[in-house]
Design a protein around this motif. Structure first.
Motif, mmCIF file in Angstrom:
data_model
loop_
_atom_site.group_PDB
_atom_site.id
_atom_site.type_symbol
_atom_site.label_atom_id
_atom_site.label_comp_id
_atom_site.label_asym_id
_atom_site.label_seq_id
_atom_site.Cartn_x
_atom_site.Cartn_y
_atom_site.Cartn_z
ATOM 1 N N LEU A 1 76.553 88.110 -3.458
ATOM 2 C CA LEU A 1 75.373 88.175 -2.598
ATOM 3 C C LEU A 1 75.247 86.906 -1.754
ATOM 4 N N HIS A 2 75.548 85.777 -2.355
ATOM 5 C CA HIS A 2 75.517 84.514 -1.609
ATOM 6 C C HIS A 2 76.511 84.538 -0.449
ATOM 7 N N LEU A 3 77.725 84.999 -0.726
ATOM 8 C CA LEU A 3 78.752 85.030 0.316
ATOM 9 C C LEU A 3 78.391 86.024 1.428
ATOM 10 N N ALA A 4 77.743 87.119 1.044
ATOM 11 C CA ALA A 4 77.408 88.144 2.033
ATOM 12 C C ALA A 4 76.182 87.794 2.863
ATOM 13 N N ARG A 5 75.209 87.071 2.272
ATOM 14 C CA ARG A 5 73.934 86.864 2.957
ATOM 15 C C ARG A 5 73.604 85.408 3.256
ATOM 16 N N ASN A 6 74.255 84.454 2.623
ATOM 17 C CA ASN A 6 74.070 83.033 2.914
ATOM 18 C C ASN A 6 72.596 82.628 2.932
ATOM 19 N N ARG B 1 67.614 83.967 14.009
ATOM 20 C CA ARG B 1 67.772 85.143 13.159
ATOM 21 C C ARG B 1 69.158 85.765 13.289
ATOM 22 N N SER B 2 69.717 85.751 14.451
ATOM 23 C CA SER B 2 71.010 86.409 14.667
ATOM 24 C C SER B 2 72.163 85.705 13.944
ATOM 25 N N ALA B 3 71.953 84.447 13.580
ATOM 26 C CA ALA B 3 73.029 83.690 12.933
ATOM 27 C C ALA B 3 73.123 83.958 11.432
ATOM 28 N N GLY C 1 74.305 88.349 8.129
ATOM 29 C CA GLY C 1 75.249 88.637 7.054
ATOM 30 C C GLY C 1 75.748 90.066 7.097
ATOM 31 N N PHE C 2 76.194 90.562 5.950
ATOM 32 C CA PHE C 2 76.689 91.940 5.877
ATOM 33 C C PHE C 2 76.328 92.520 4.515
#
Length: 308
Positions: free
Chosen positions: A110-115, A130-132, A135-136
């Protein structure tokens, strides 16, 4: 006498003392090899974590030793043939911290996907881009597992609940066949796991065959932009090759809870690498897991000593 030379929870120590034997507890004793050997002269049991090297030299100093307890599951710091040759029993907490490690792996994904940490730091510094930080999603992605024991299966179960496709390699785990079928895990070769995994999570023991399993040649098989998570043993990963893969963009990110060595010395190649997050070997150290591990090992050691 029972010697405990690394950290053990108070409840575990109390359970040991109820066995009626003297308990010598010093969580830093492992750092002083000479003093540890001196204390072992009268010991019938030794309890360790992962720092103490239980080898022929140490066992030679413990002629009365009957059992070694391991507060955890990894056994690469314990020379098992030497124990067997001396008739010393080994007791360890198989599977007891599996939930904690499995939840850590999901947190890492989850950390890697959403930072979230990066996004929160950005806002704390006054930003609002917000656009930066969109995540995915994890749903529909492929998780590859190398090693399918207690932890691997629990990771798979949680990943499937997220709608993640799971593939795995572990030819030695035929006893998990029914669970593999129920969870719809694709059992394939390690090479195919590497080729398919958007996320790769390591759960293999350290053996001569698995040392530096993740190195330049195997990293080259992974999809560009994949992610690596290691909660098993630091020696499974070639540190220099991982740093190169992250720097080149071959990997998009990695989370390591274990390193080689531990801790990493100042100036180590993996320190400060962009896209790499290192935690201090805490995946299995939840409060619940440590309580359970301490009690389980205490009871196992006392049972071996005939004190239950």
């Amino acid at each position: 006498m029972i010697v405990v030379c690394e950290f053990m929870t108070p409840s575990g120590l109390e359970r040991l003392r109820l066995g009626g034997l003297e308990v010598l507890y010093d969580p830093n004793l492992w750092k002083d090899r000479a003093r540890l050997k001196a204390q072992l002269a009268e010991a019938t049991a030794l309890i360790v974590r992962n720092q103490t090297q239980v080898d022929a030299e140490l066992l030679e100093a413990a002629p009365k030793l009957r059992v070694v307890g391991r507060l955890g599951v990894g056994l690469d710091n314990i020379h098992q043939p030497e124990l067997k040759a001396r008739g010393v029993q080994l007791y360890f907490a198989r599977g007891i911290n599996a939930n904690a490690v499995a939840e850590y792996v999901m947190a890492a994904m989850l950390h890697l996907a959403r930072n979230l940490s990066g996004a929160a730091r950005h806002v704390a510094e006054g930003g609002w881009n917000r656009s930066a930080f969109g995540g995915f999603e994890l749903m529909g992605k492929t998780l590859g597992l190398i090693g399918l024991g207690e932890v691997g299966l629990r990771v798979a179960r949680r990943a499937r609940a997220f709608g993640i496709r799971v593939v795995a390699s572990d030819p030695l785990r035929l006893e998990w066949e029914s669970a593999v079928e129920d969870l719809e895990i694709g059992l394939i070769s390690t090479e195919e796991v590497l080729r398919q995994a958007r996320f790769l999570s390591l759960h293999a023991p350290l053996t001569p065959q698995t040392k530096h399993l993740i190195r330049a040649e195997t990293l080259a098989l992974m999809p560009k932009g994949a992610y690596l998570i290691n909660t098993a043993r630091g020696e499974l990963v070639h540190g220099e090759d991982l740093a190169v893969a992250l720097g080149s963009g071959r990997l998009a990110g990695a989370v390591l809870d274990v390193t080689d060595p531990e801790p990493l010395p100042e100036g180590h190649r993996l320190r400060g690498v962009e896209g790499l997050w290192i935690t201090p070997h805490v995946a299995g150290l939840t409060a619940e897991a440590q309580e359970a591990v301490g009690l389980r090992v205490a009871e196992g050691v006392l049972q071996q000593l005939g004190r239950l």
